[in-house]
Design a protein around this motif. Structure first.
Motif, short mmCIF file in Angstrom:
data_model
loop_
_atom_site.label_atom_id
_atom_site.label_comp_id
_atom_site.label_asym_id
_atom_site.label_seq_id
_atom_site.Cartn_x
_atom_site.Cartn_y
_atom_site.Cartn_z
N VAL A 168 13.75 2.22 -12.85
CA VAL A 168 13.98 0.94 -12.17
C VAL A 168 14.48 1.19 -10.75
N GLN A 169 15.41 2.10 -10.61
CA GLN A 169 15.96 2.37 -9.29
C GLN A 169 14.91 2.96 -8.35
N LEU A 170 13.95 3.72 -8.89
CA LEU A 170 12.83 4.18 -8.08
C LEU A 170 12.04 2.99 -7.55
N GLY A 171 11.76 2.03 -8.44
CA GLY A 171 11.03 0.84 -8.03
C GLY A 171 11.79 0.02 -7.01
N GLN A 172 13.10 -0.10 -7.19
CA GLN A 172 13.91 -0.87 -6.24
C GLN A 172 13.94 -0.21 -4.88
N TYR A 173 14.10 1.11 -4.85
CA TYR A 173 14.17 1.79 -3.56
C TYR A 173 12.83 1.75 -2.84
N GLY A 174 11.74 1.94 -3.59
CA GLY A 174 10.43 1.95 -2.97
C GLY A 174 9.98 0.62 -2.43
N THR A 175 10.57 -0.47 -2.90
CA THR A 175 10.19 -1.82 -2.43
C THR A 175 11.35 -2.53 -1.74
N ARG A 176 12.29 -1.75 -1.24
CA ARG A 176 13.50 -2.36 -0.66
C ARG A 176 13.18 -3.20 0.57
N ARG A 177 12.03 -2.94 1.22
CA ARG A 177 11.69 -3.67 2.44
C ARG A 177 10.65 -4.76 2.21
N ASN A 178 9.92 -4.70 1.10
CA ASN A 178 8.82 -5.66 0.95
C ASN A 178 8.79 -6.38 -0.39
N ALA A 179 9.82 -6.26 -1.20
CA ALA A 179 9.84 -6.98 -2.49
C ALA A 179 10.17 -8.45 -2.26
N PRO A 192 11.68 -12.14 -3.55
CA PRO A 192 12.85 -12.43 -4.39
C PRO A 192 12.53 -12.39 -5.88
N THR A 193 11.31 -12.78 -6.26
CA THR A 193 10.96 -12.76 -7.68
C THR A 193 10.88 -11.34 -8.19
N LEU A 194 10.26 -10.43 -7.44
CA LEU A 194 10.19 -9.04 -7.86
C LEU A 194 11.58 -8.42 -7.90
N GLN A 195 12.41 -8.75 -6.91
CA GLN A 195 13.79 -8.25 -6.93
C GLN A 195 14.50 -8.71 -8.20
N ALA A 196 14.30 -9.98 -8.58
CA ALA A 196 14.95 -10.51 -9.79
C ALA A 196 14.45 -9.78 -11.02
N LEU A 197 13.14 -9.54 -11.09
CA LEU A 197 12.59 -8.84 -12.25
C LEU A 197 13.19 -7.45 -12.37
N LEU A 198 13.24 -6.71 -11.26
CA LEU A 198 13.79 -5.36 -11.31
C LEU A 198 15.28 -5.37 -11.67
N LEU A 199 15.99 -6.38 -11.20
CA LEU A 199 17.41 -6.48 -11.54
C LEU A 199 17.63 -6.77 -13.02
N THR A 200 16.73 -7.54 -13.64
CA THR A 200 16.86 -7.76 -15.08
C THR A 200 16.62 -6.46 -15.85
N ARG A 201 15.73 -5.62 -15.35
CA ARG A 201 15.51 -4.32 -16.00
C ARG A 201 16.73 -3.42 -15.81
N GLU A 202 17.35 -3.51 -14.64
CA GLU A 202 18.59 -2.75 -14.43
C GLU A 202 19.66 -3.22 -15.40
N ALA A 203 19.77 -4.54 -15.58
CA ALA A 203 20.74 -5.08 -16.53
C ALA A 203 20.43 -4.63 -17.95
N ARG A 219 13.41 -17.67 -4.51
CA ARG A 219 11.95 -17.56 -4.45
C ARG A 219 11.35 -18.82 -3.80
N ARG A 220 10.21 -18.62 -3.16
CA ARG A 220 9.53 -19.72 -2.49
C ARG A 220 8.16 -19.93 -3.11
N PRO A 221 7.77 -21.16 -3.37
CA PRO A 221 6.45 -21.42 -3.96
C PRO A 221 5.33 -20.84 -3.11
N GLY A 222 4.42 -20.16 -3.78
CA GLY A 222 3.26 -19.61 -3.08
C GLY A 222 3.50 -18.28 -2.42
N SER A 223 4.71 -17.73 -2.49
CA SER A 223 4.99 -16.47 -1.80
C SER A 223 4.76 -15.25 -2.68
N ASP A 224 4.55 -15.46 -3.97
CA ASP A 224 4.41 -14.34 -4.90
C ASP A 224 2.95 -14.10 -5.25
#
Length: 518
Positions: free
Chosen positions: A338-349, A351-362, A388-393
């Protein structure tokens, strides 16, 4: 008081490794620090002396020619310094804990020669002890001829990635034709898994024009996408059979086409379609209990997404791999992925992807019983999801909606309740919220929610209510033909065993057994 303290200290056991006193609630033979430092046994069986196999605990299993009994005898051998749990041995063998339990009890006899040879090789059983193969275990060279390609060690350039996918899919299709429902290879764990995947953080080697063939056209790309869209719809319909073969066949053809395609934007988009298909193949394999195959295709999904210039989708595949590690009882490995995924997308994730990765961390923290870190990660996930913003994902994040967020948080709070029972009421609130929000068409997810709610009731000491929920979901589970749903029901049956004196619990466990064998 001092006399009582001295008497209590004198009855405590000493760690055989370092001599420190072992905590009263520690049932292992090692102290916590030595158990944590015994890393080698986490990734494979320990080295054992020659007389290990002569012990009376092994004699009956060899005499009965019973591999299941041999696995049980190995785990309970008194010479082990650290207790060998079913979860640990299952990870060595590349199977689930539930599979190992059925093997040990004799419920599922081990009669396939490839299974017998694999288990004997994994544990290092001497060849002269074998009853099923008097010429001994096949050499490593013989084993390698039928082994799948090494997807972790292959180079990270586009042409190598395409060849790796093509070879892997072709190999698995050949195994399918021989009706080999499970592979002999164990899943990679620990540094053997995480360290090779760290290479996805580096820039991909340039997409050089390695071929003079015609580029993939927009029309061809559109046709590939339509096929992928259709195959993706099969992902939740069970893990093995015609559907999986269709996905692998299309993946092989696409990879063969990519191995001849020159660099260009349509080639990159075709790689991304391959990443989608790889993730579908991984999900189907996992559903069928084929953890080794699932891991291969998740890795290929990361690699193809990287070649397709789509790091966020690669992170999604890493999150799926982490979930597999959690299923195998490897929260530390899952957290690193999970932390690999978070670090690799730290600039372009998003909010929805960030939330998903954080649930995996939890999820990792819940399995490790780290209450404070769990709630911190959950709070951050909820904050990110609210932004998250509609249409941004992208479309592939559509499934991570509010219902999924609530369901994951609730199920993980239920896991945490095993360490802290005060979490059970909050777990029930989140799961009920997920059920209220869940789309009725998402039948399997709703089944997971109901089973999770029943397991929460069991943790809370309400077995009758828990069994009532399971009875409601059993008809749906029987019609889904989903291995993961069945395994969740088996988890419930195991957790309900302590209440087996209740008639309703006995009846429910019998009904679950009927679903499994149907």
């Amino acid at each position: 008081m001092e006399r009582k303290a001295r008497r209590a200290a004198s009855t405590r056991r000493a760690c055989p490794t370092c001599g420190a006193l072992i905590a009263a609630d520690n049932t292992d033979r090692l102290c916590q620090r030595c158990r944590r430092n015994a890393r080698t046994e986490l990734y494979g069986p320990p080295e054992v002396p020659g007389d290990f196999w002569d012990h009376e605990t092994m004699a009956a299993a060899f005499a009965d020619r019973n591999m299941g009994a041999l696995l049980a005898a190995y785990r309970h051998h008194p010479q082990h310094v650290s207790r060998v749990t079913q979860d640990r041995m299952a990870s060595w063998l590349g199977i689930s804990q539930a599979q190992l339990s059925r093997y040990e009890t004799g419920e599922n006899p081990i009669d396939r020669i490839d299974r017998l040879r694999h288990f004997a090789r994994a544990l290092g059983v001497p060849a002269d002890r074998l009853w099923f193969d008097r010429v001994g275990i096949p050499s490593q060279a013989d084993a390698d001829r039928g082994a799948p390609p090494d997807v972790l060690g292959a180079a990270w350039d586009a042409s190598s990635i395409a060849r790796s996918v093509e070879e892997t899919a072709r190999n698995d299709l050949a195994i399918s034709r021989r009706a080999a429902l499970t592979g002999a290879a164990a899943v990679a764990m620990g540094p053997a898994l995480v360290e090779p995947l760290q290479r996805w953080l580096h820039p991909l080697q340039p997409l050089s024009k390695w071929s003079s063939s015609a580029a993939i056209s927009e029309e061809e790309l559109a046709a590939l996408q339509r096929v992928a869209d259709g195959l993706r719809g099969w992902g939740g319909r069970g893990g093995y059979g015609l559907a999986r073969k269709a996905v692998l066949g299309q993946l092989e053809e696409l990879a063969e086409r990519l191995s001849r395609a020159p660099a260009g934007p349509t080639t990159e988009r075709a790689f991304f379609i391959g990443a989608e298909l790889s993730k579908v193949a991984a999900s189907m394999s996992w559903d069928a209990g084929m953890h080794d195959a699932a891991q291969r295709y998740y890795v290929l999904g990361v690699r193809m997404a990287k070649a397709g210039r789509n790091d966020p989708f690669a992170a999604l595949c890493l999150a799926a791999m982490a979930r597999q590690m959690f299923d195998l009882g490897r929260p530390e490995d899952g957290l690193e992925l999970v932390q690999l995924g978070q670090y690799g997308t730290r600039r372009n994730a998003t909010p929805t992807l960030q939330a998903l990765l954080l649930t995996r961390e939890a999820w990792a923290y819940a399995q490790m019983g780290r209450v404070r870190e769990f709630h911190r990660a959950v709070g951050q996930a909820q904050d990110s999801f609210a932004q998250r913003r509609p249409g941004s994902d992208p479309w592939w994040l559509d499934s991570f909606d509010e219902a999924e967020l609530e369901g994951v948080i609730g199920a993980r709070m239920r896991d945490l309740a095993g360490h802290d029972p005060k979490q059970a009421p909050m777990a029930e609130q989140h799961i009920r919220r997920a059920l209220d929000l869940r789309d009725p068409a998402r039948v399997r997810n709703r089944a997971f929610d109901v089973i999770g709610l029943a397991r929460t009731k069991m943790v809370a000491g309400e077995p009758e209510e828990a069994c009532g929920l399971i009875q409601q979901v059993l008809p749906t589970a029987a019609g889904l033909a989903s291995g993961r749903v069945v395994r969740k029901l088996q988890d419930f049956a195991k957790e309900a065993e302590r209440h087996r004196d209740l008639a309703v619990v006995r009846d429910t466990r019998d009904a679950i057994r009927g679903v499994r064998t149907a």
